[in-house]
Design a protein around this motif. Structure first.
Motif, PDB file in Angstrom:
ATOM      1  N   LEU A  93       7.831  -7.818   7.964  1.00  0.00           N
ATOM      2  CA  LEU A  93       6.500  -8.398   7.851  1.00  0.00           C
ATOM      3  C   LEU A  93       6.494  -9.827   7.311  1.00  0.00           C
ATOM      4  CD1 LEU A  93       4.465  -5.323   6.622  1.00  0.00           C
ATOM      5  CD2 LEU A  93       4.875  -6.130   8.942  1.00  0.00           C
ATOM      6  N   GLY A  94       7.607 -10.272   6.768  1.00  0.00           N
ATOM      7  CA  GLY A  94       7.686 -11.663   6.332  1.00  0.00           C
ATOM      8  C   GLY A  94       6.553 -12.059   5.401  1.00  0.00           C
ATOM      9  N   ASP A  95       5.822 -13.133   5.776  1.00  0.00           N
ATOM     10  CA  ASP A  95       4.763 -13.632   4.892  1.00  0.00           C
ATOM     11  C   ASP A  95       3.521 -12.756   4.924  1.00  0.00           C
ATOM     12  OD1 ASP A  95       4.026 -14.280   7.474  1.00  0.00           O
ATOM     13  OD2 ASP A  95       3.062 -16.164   6.904  1.00  0.00           O
ATOM     14  N   LEU A  96       3.525 -11.682   5.711  1.00  0.00           N
ATOM     15  CA  LEU A  96       2.389 -10.761   5.729  1.00  0.00           C
ATOM     16  C   LEU A  96       2.517  -9.676   4.662  1.00  0.00           C
ATOM     17  CD1 LEU A  96       1.931 -10.292   9.572  1.00  0.00           C
ATOM     18  CD2 LEU A  96       0.480 -11.604   8.025  1.00  0.00           C
ATOM     19  N   ALA A  97       3.671  -9.540   4.063  1.00  0.00           N
ATOM     20  CA  ALA A  97       3.905  -8.504   3.057  1.00  0.00           C
ATOM     21  C   ALA A  97       3.633  -9.071   1.664  1.00  0.00           C
ATOM     22  CB  ALA A  97       5.343  -8.001   3.161  1.00  0.00           C
ATOM     23  N   PRO A  98       3.349  -8.198   0.689  1.00  0.00           N
ATOM     24  CA  PRO A  98       3.149  -6.756   0.841  1.00  0.00           C
ATOM     25  C   PRO A  98       1.738  -6.432   1.344  1.00  0.00           C
ATOM     26  CG  PRO A  98       2.878  -7.364  -1.442  1.00  0.00           C
ATOM     27  CD  PRO A  98       3.247  -8.630  -0.721  1.00  0.00           C
ATOM     28  N   LEU A  99       1.604  -5.236   1.926  1.00  0.00           N
ATOM     29  CA  LEU A  99       0.326  -4.861   2.508  1.00  0.00           C
ATOM     30  C   LEU A  99      -0.676  -4.381   1.466  1.00  0.00           C
ATOM     31  CD1 LEU A  99       1.542  -2.963   5.711  1.00  0.00           C
ATOM     32  CD2 LEU A  99       0.942  -5.365   5.447  1.00  0.00           C
ATOM     33  N   THR A 100      -0.184  -3.760   0.415  1.00  0.00           N
ATOM     34  CA  THR A 100      -1.078  -3.238  -0.629  1.00  0.00           C
ATOM     35  C   THR A 100      -0.602  -3.738  -1.992  1.00  0.00           C
ATOM     36  OG1 THR A 100       0.235  -1.233  -0.963  1.00  0.00           O
ATOM     37  CG2 THR A 100      -1.463  -1.155   0.737  1.00  0.00           C
ATOM     38  N   GLY A 101      -1.419  -3.456  -2.981  1.00  0.00           N
ATOM     39  CA  GLY A 101      -1.010  -3.759  -4.346  1.00  0.00           C
ATOM     40  C   GLY A 101      -1.059  -5.220  -4.727  1.00  0.00           C
ATOM     41  N   ARG A 102      -1.807  -6.042  -3.954  1.00  0.00           N
ATOM     42  CA  ARG A 102      -1.897  -7.465  -4.304  1.00  0.00           C
ATOM     43  C   ARG A 102      -3.175  -7.691  -5.115  1.00  0.00           C
ATOM     44  NH1 ARG A 102      -1.200  -9.908   1.590  1.00  0.00           N
ATOM     45  NH2 ARG A 102      -2.504  -8.100   2.015  1.00  0.00           N
ATOM     46  N   LYS A 103      -3.032  -7.695  -6.411  1.00  0.00           N
ATOM     47  CA  LYS A 103      -4.208  -7.751  -7.281  1.00  0.00           C
ATOM     48  C   LYS A 103      -4.966  -9.068  -7.146  1.00  0.00           C
ATOM     49  CE  LYS A 103      -2.281  -4.594 -10.737  1.00  0.00           C
ATOM     50  NZ  LYS A 103      -1.912  -4.412 -12.151  1.00  0.00           N
ATOM     51  N   SER A 104      -4.295 -10.126  -6.711  1.00  0.00           N
ATOM     52  CA  SER A 104      -4.947 -11.431  -6.628  1.00  0.00           C
ATOM     53  C   SER A 104      -5.878 -11.542  -5.428  1.00  0.00           C
ATOM     54  CB  SER A 104      -3.890 -12.540  -6.540  1.00  0.00           C
ATOM     55  OG  SER A 104      -3.079 -12.355  -5.374  1.00  0.00           O
ATOM     56  N   LEU A 105      -5.780 -10.610  -4.482  1.00  0.00           N
ATOM     57  CA  LEU A 105      -6.604 -10.670  -3.283  1.00  0.00           C
ATOM     58  C   LEU A 105      -7.644  -9.555  -3.295  1.00  0.00           C
ATOM     59  CD1 LEU A 105      -3.878 -11.422  -0.582  1.00  0.00           C
ATOM     60  CD2 LEU A 105      -5.442 -13.025  -1.679  1.00  0.00           C
ATOM     61  N   PRO A 106      -8.757  -9.746  -2.587  1.00  0.00           N
ATOM     62  CA  PRO A 106      -9.770  -8.691  -2.526  1.00  0.00           C
ATOM     63  C   PRO A 106      -9.206  -7.421  -1.896  1.00  0.00           C
ATOM     64  CG  PRO A 106     -10.630 -10.773  -1.671  1.00  0.00           C
ATOM     65  CD  PRO A 106      -9.164 -10.947  -1.830  1.00  0.00           C
ATOM     66  N   LYS A 107      -9.697  -6.285  -2.350  1.00  0.00           N
ATOM     67  CA  LYS A 107      -9.238  -5.012  -1.804  1.00  0.00           C
ATOM     68  C   LYS A 107      -9.698  -4.865  -0.362  1.00  0.00           C
ATOM     69  CE  LYS A 107      -9.499  -0.010  -2.454  1.00  0.00           C
ATOM     70  NZ  LYS A 107      -9.826   0.210  -1.040  1.00  0.00           N
ATOM     71  N   LEU A 108      -8.787  -4.404   0.482  1.00  0.00           N
ATOM     72  CA  LEU A 108      -9.102  -4.201   1.891  1.00  0.00           C
ATOM     73  C   LEU A 108      -9.665  -2.808   2.108  1.00  0.00           C
ATOM     74  CD1 LEU A 108      -5.897  -5.807   3.458  1.00  0.00           C
ATOM     75  CD2 LEU A 108      -8.173  -6.810   3.324  1.00  0.00           C
ATOM     76  N   ASP A 109     -10.672  -2.700   2.957  1.00  0.00           N
ATOM     77  CA  ASP A 109     -11.248  -1.390   3.280  1.00  0.00           C
ATOM     78  C   ASP A 109     -10.495  -0.701   4.409  1.00  0.00           C
ATOM     79  OD1 ASP A 109     -13.717  -1.249   1.545  1.00  0.00           O
ATOM     80  OD2 ASP A 109     -14.055  -3.168   2.523  1.00  0.00           O
ATOM     81  N   LEU A 110      -9.790  -1.487   5.224  1.00  0.00           N
ATOM     82  CA  LEU A 110      -9.001  -0.897   6.311  1.00  0.00           C
ATOM     83  C   LEU A 110      -7.921  -1.894   6.715  1.00  0.00           C
ATOM     84  CD1 LEU A 110      -8.573   1.409   8.350  1.00  0.00           C
ATOM     85  CD2 LEU A 110     -10.149   0.224   9.890  1.00  0.00           C
ATOM     86  N   LEU A 111      -6.705  -1.387   6.883  1.00  0.00           N
ATOM     87  CA  LEU A 111      -5.585  -2.195   7.355  1.00  0.00           C
ATOM     88  C   LEU A 111      -4.781  -1.385   8.354  1.00  0.00           C
ATOM     89  CD1 LEU A 111      -3.181  -4.477   5.365  1.00  0.00           C
ATOM     90  CD2 LEU A 111      -2.228  -2.695   6.830  1.00  0.00           C
ATOM     91  N   VAL A 112      -4.451  -1.986   9.484  1.00  0.00           N
ATOM     92  CA  VAL A 112      -3.654  -1.336  10.515  1.00  0.00           C
ATOM     93  C   VAL A 112      -2.522  -2.270  10.900  1.00  0.00           C
ATOM     94  CG1 VAL A 112      -3.643  -0.275  12.795  1.00  0.00           C
ATOM     95  CG2 VAL A 112      -5.701  -0.162  11.388  1.00  0.00           C
ATOM     96  N   CYS A 113      -1.289  -1.798  10.781  1.00  0.00           N
ATOM     97  CA  CYS A 113      -0.103  -2.575  11.111  1.00  0.00           C
ATOM     98  C   CYS A 113       0.636  -1.887  12.251  1.00  0.00           C
ATOM     99  CB  CYS A 113       0.804  -2.707   9.890  1.00  0.00           C
ATOM    100  SG  CYS A 113       2.380  -3.539  10.227  1.00  0.00           S
ATOM    101  N   LEU A 114       0.765  -2.597  13.380  1.00  0.00           N
ATOM    102  CA  LEU A 114       1.412  -2.029  14.562  1.00  0.00           C
ATOM    103  C   LEU A 114       2.462  -2.994  15.092  1.00  0.00           C
ATOM    104  CD1 LEU A 114      -1.792  -0.885  16.498  1.00  0.00           C
ATOM    105  CD2 LEU A 114      -0.326   0.545  15.072  1.00  0.00           C
ATOM    106  N   SER A 115       3.399  -2.457  15.857  1.00  0.00           N
ATOM    107  CA  SER A 115       4.336  -3.308  16.572  1.00  0.00           C
ATOM    108  C   SER A 115       3.670  -3.830  17.836  1.00  0.00           C
ATOM    109  CB  SER A 115       5.597  -2.524  16.944  1.00  0.00           C
ATOM    110  OG  SER A 115       5.297  -1.536  17.918  1.00  0.00           O
ATOM    111  N   THR A 116       4.176  -4.947  18.337  1.00  0.00           N
ATOM    112  CA  THR A 116       3.639  -5.502  19.572  1.00  0.00           C
ATOM    113  C   THR A 116       3.751  -4.487  20.707  1.00  0.00           C
ATOM    114  OG1 THR A 116       4.268  -7.716  18.871  1.00  0.00           O
ATOM    115  CG2 THR A 116       3.844  -7.405  21.216  1.00  0.00           C
ATOM    116  N   ARG A 117       4.869  -3.781  20.777  1.00  0.00           N
ATOM    117  CA  ARG A 117       5.098  -2.819  21.858  1.00  0.00           C
ATOM    118  C   ARG A 117       4.011  -1.760  21.896  1.00  0.00           C
ATOM    119  NH1 ARG A 117      11.437  -2.035  20.422  1.00  0.00           N
ATOM    120  NH2 ARG A 117      12.239  -3.935  21.421  1.00  0.00           N
ATOM    121  N   SER A 118       3.668  -1.239  20.750  1.00  0.00           N
ATOM    122  CA  SER A 118       2.648  -0.188  20.704  1.00  0.00           C
ATOM    123  C   SER A 118       1.263  -0.761  20.935  1.00  0.00           C
ATOM    124  CB  SER A 118       2.697   0.531  19.353  1.00  0.00           C
ATOM    125  OG  SER A 118       3.915   1.224  19.195  1.00  0.00           O
TER     126      SER A 118
END
Length: 695
Positions: A93-118
């Motif tokens: 995920l590079g600069d997109l990580a981490p997906l959760t636990g980032r206290k400095s950013l607003p809490k996300l109500d929904l996150l979906v991470c998929l591969s390009t293939r899927s």
């Protein structure tokens, strides 16, 4: 895993059984999900399908299998979880990580991470927006507009971002095939196919909903974010989609060098945009764009003058220029004429018959053999006096013939009439193409009003029922619609609608009623009272002579009853899943939209652990089958009983009846066909909250 007095935050993770444990461990250890995984405690709950996880349980993350299918995509709606990650070994995920636990950013109500293939093969935007609606982040009225914007932005990030494909310019058949082949190669590659694409959504305190689409490709930012109307498909990766997105969203911004697209929606304003309004706005947008792109007059047409004599070419050109024709192309012989046609695609050809290399006869034959120029008007010019030569040029494909020496008035008159005819034909073809495209859009929107299979199956499991449904649109646009309305933990509402008539009007009426159904928060009323409210609203919207039949009912699993009200709907069937015996219920009532103060009776029948309910549109009983007969009441009851006895209580009843009907029905139905079954079923053990496996 730490045990005992471990004080670390604990997280329950739903995991697809097909995902390898080492892949899960590597993903968590990489910090892609939690920045410091050693500071978190995990517990895993495995399952074969999303239905194996109780909707009553809260999951921190759902680990979906590699190259997920539509069933796992349905987990977005089915699971009580806000982070969904496709687990595949190459994920980085590079600069997109981490997906959760980032206290400095607003809490996300929904996150979906998929591969390009899927993601490339799945209806991600539709399911993502459906999940937002079910989570209460957006209203049903704004959902079609949100889906339209998300789909445009998601496609851009996927195709032009992660896959880095260039789809600009004219897509010929050869270019289209090349693009398809290149897409498959990039999907299979470890460079492009394994890139991640992430969608997120969160609601701000002011009520706005912010959706982001994040890719790992090259990114794109418009040179001038305000001058979107001048951006064409040739000039940018967004093409015509960016102005459309901007017209729907409150704001559109670009981050991470264009690799993140942020869309902001104002749900308060969006509620005012009904589905049919979004549909009509999209049609008007495309119609306006088409009119502007195709706006032409005869004097703007491109004319090819093919003659081996320079003086003749100049004389013809002077006649044309004197009457306002200035877009002229020249050819000095037959071979040059074919080359100029391919280079300039003229609207009209003035062709000399007697020329060197290739004569006019050969040029005509060659052009008519090419589908691209088969209908291009050709005015042949000749000094031949014998009838044989004149007749031959028509046989070889000329549209008209003019004799030398040329008469200026005759040349201009014939040029104008053939160009006007050509433009009329082009406009008619464009109109037919637009009409077909608009009807297809309406068909897709109408189909999307009905619940998707993964949704109604999941809802059925929540209420201890097996729900099955089949919807097939007629050869024309129709007015059928059905849906489910969860009321509380024990009561599930269900409705089926059939608008009178066909065509765009009937389809628009279904959009109107769908908006009313989901805007009125009165579903827990008695069904009769609810229909009265809908009827009053609908009466003010429908022109005289338009109406709908409808049934709205509530299955109460605690009281074991089905209460319903009908507005002249087809008689529902209540049966026994063990014996197959069934009876018709009373479907009488006044159609919606006819009488403003119509009253509707709430009727109540038992619905226990062995019961099934069958709802259907009149196409089931009013379609002439291959034996020349309708499906009579007796034959339908017999078909139901045979189907239940042969398949048992665990069959998808509506699908089975639909299959038998389709085997004997015409290929093109004259009316929309809808059939829905609700059967009492045993709730799977996994849904009852059995203990999780821990690793």
């Amino acid at each position: 895993m730490p045990v005992g007095n471990d004080q670390r935050p604990r997280h329950l993770i739903a995991v697809a059984q097909s995902v390898a444990q080492e892949d899960i461990a590597d993903l968590i250890a990489s910090g892609a999900i939690w920045k410091n995984p050693e500071e978190v405690s995990f517990r895993y709950a495995p399952g074969q399908t999303p239905e194996d996880f109780s909707s009553q349980r809260r999951f921190s993350v759902c680990m979906m299998p590699q190259q997920i299918g539509r069933d796992w995509l349905g987990a977005l709606t089915r699971l009580n979880c806000d982070t969904f990650v496709e687990c595949f070994p190459e994920i980085d995920l590079g600069d997109l990580a981490p997906l959760t636990g980032r206290k400095s950013l607003p809490k996300l109500d929904l996150l979906v991470c998929l591969s390009t293939r899927s993601a490339y093969h799945l209806p991600v935007a539709r399911k993502f927006v459906t999940s937002l609606r079910h989570r209460g982040l957006i209203g049903d009225a704004i959902a079609p507009s949100v889906e339209m914007a998300v789909q445009e932005a998601f496609a851009n990030s996927l195709v032009h971002g992660n896959l880095e494909l260039d789809t600009g310019g004219h897509l010929s058949m050869d270019r289209f095939k090349e693009l398809g082949d290149e897409t498959e190669r990039r999907l299979a590659s470890s460079t492009h196919g394994t890139r991640a694409i992430i969608l997120t959504a969160r609601r701000r305190k002011n009520g706005q909903v912010v959706i982001t689409i994040n890719d790992q490709g090259t990114g794109f930012t418009p040179p001038d974010e305000q001058a979107t109307l001048d951006i064409t498909r040739k000039d940018s990766t967004f093409g015509r989609g960016l102005p459309l997105i901007r017209s729907i969203c409150q704001s559109v911004t670009f981050q991470r060098g264009g690799r993140t697209i942020e869309l902001t929606f104002d749900d308060e304003q969006g509620v005012l945009i009904a589905p049919e309004a979004a549909y009509i706005a999209d049609i008007e947008h495309r119609l306006t764009a088409s009119r502007e792109a195709g706006l032409r007059i005869p004097q703007n047409a491109k004319i090819l003058i093919a003659d081996d004599t320079m003086l003749s070419r100049e004389i013809i050109a002077s006649y044309l220029r004197a009457d306002g024709f200035s877009n002229l192309v020249f050819a000095k012989d037959g071979e040059d004429a074919l080359a100029q046609v391919k280079a300039h695609n003229p609207d009209l050809i003035i062709l000399d018959i007697i020329m060197p290399k290739l004569d006019g006869y050969s040029v005509c034959k060659a052009l008519r053999a090419d589908p691209a120029y088969a209908k291009t008007p050709i005015i042949a010019q000749t000094a031949l006096e014998e009838n044989e030569g004149r007749t031959r040029i028509f046989d070889d494909g000329a549209t008209d013939l003019i004799l030398k020496p040329l008469n200026k008035a005759e040349l201009i008159a014939r040029t104008k009439i053939h160009l006007e005819n050509r433009l009329l034909v082009q406009q008619l073809q464009a109109y037919q193409e637009r009409t077909q495209s608009e009807l297809e859009l309406a068909r897709n929107m109408q189909e999307n009003l009905n619940p998707a299979a993964e949704h109604y199956r999941g809802v059925g499991h929540d209420y201890g029922m097996r729900i099955s449904a089949t919807f097939q649109m007629s050869s024309e646009l129709g007015g059928d619609m059905w849906g489910l309305v969860p009321i509380d933990a024990h009561r599930l509402g269900v409705y089926i609608v059939d608008f009178a008539g066909h065509g765009l009007g009937a389809a628009l009426n279904t959009f109107r009623l769908h908006s009313l159904i989901w805007s009125e928060q009165l579903h827990d009323q008695m069904p009769g009272e609810y229909l009265e409210v809908l009827n009053r609203h609908l009466k003010g919207l429908l022109p005289i002579g338009q109406y709908a039949t409808m049934l709205y009912g509530i299955v109460d699993r605690q009281k074991n009853v089905f209460s319903y009200a009908s507005a002249a709907c087809t008689a529902p069937l209540l049966g026994n899943s063990i014996t197959g015996d069934a009876q018709y219920l009373d479907g009488s009532g006044v159609p919606l939209g006819v009488i403003r103060d119509a009253r509707y009776e709430t009727r109540e029948v038992p619905f226990n652990k062995d019961s099934f309910l069958l709802l259907y549109s009149d196409a089931l009983i009013e379609t002439t089958l291959d034996d020349g007969q309708f499906l009579s009441e007796e034959r339908l009851l017999s078909m139901l009983q045979d189907t239940v006895l042969e398949g048992g209580a665990d069959i998808d009843l509506a699908a089975q009846i639909a299959d038998q009907f389709m085997d004997r029905a015409p290929a093109k139905l004259g009316d929309d066909f809808t059939i829905v079954s609700l059967q009492s079923a045993q709730i799977p053990a996994a849904l009852s909250g059995e203990p999780d496996q821990e690793t």
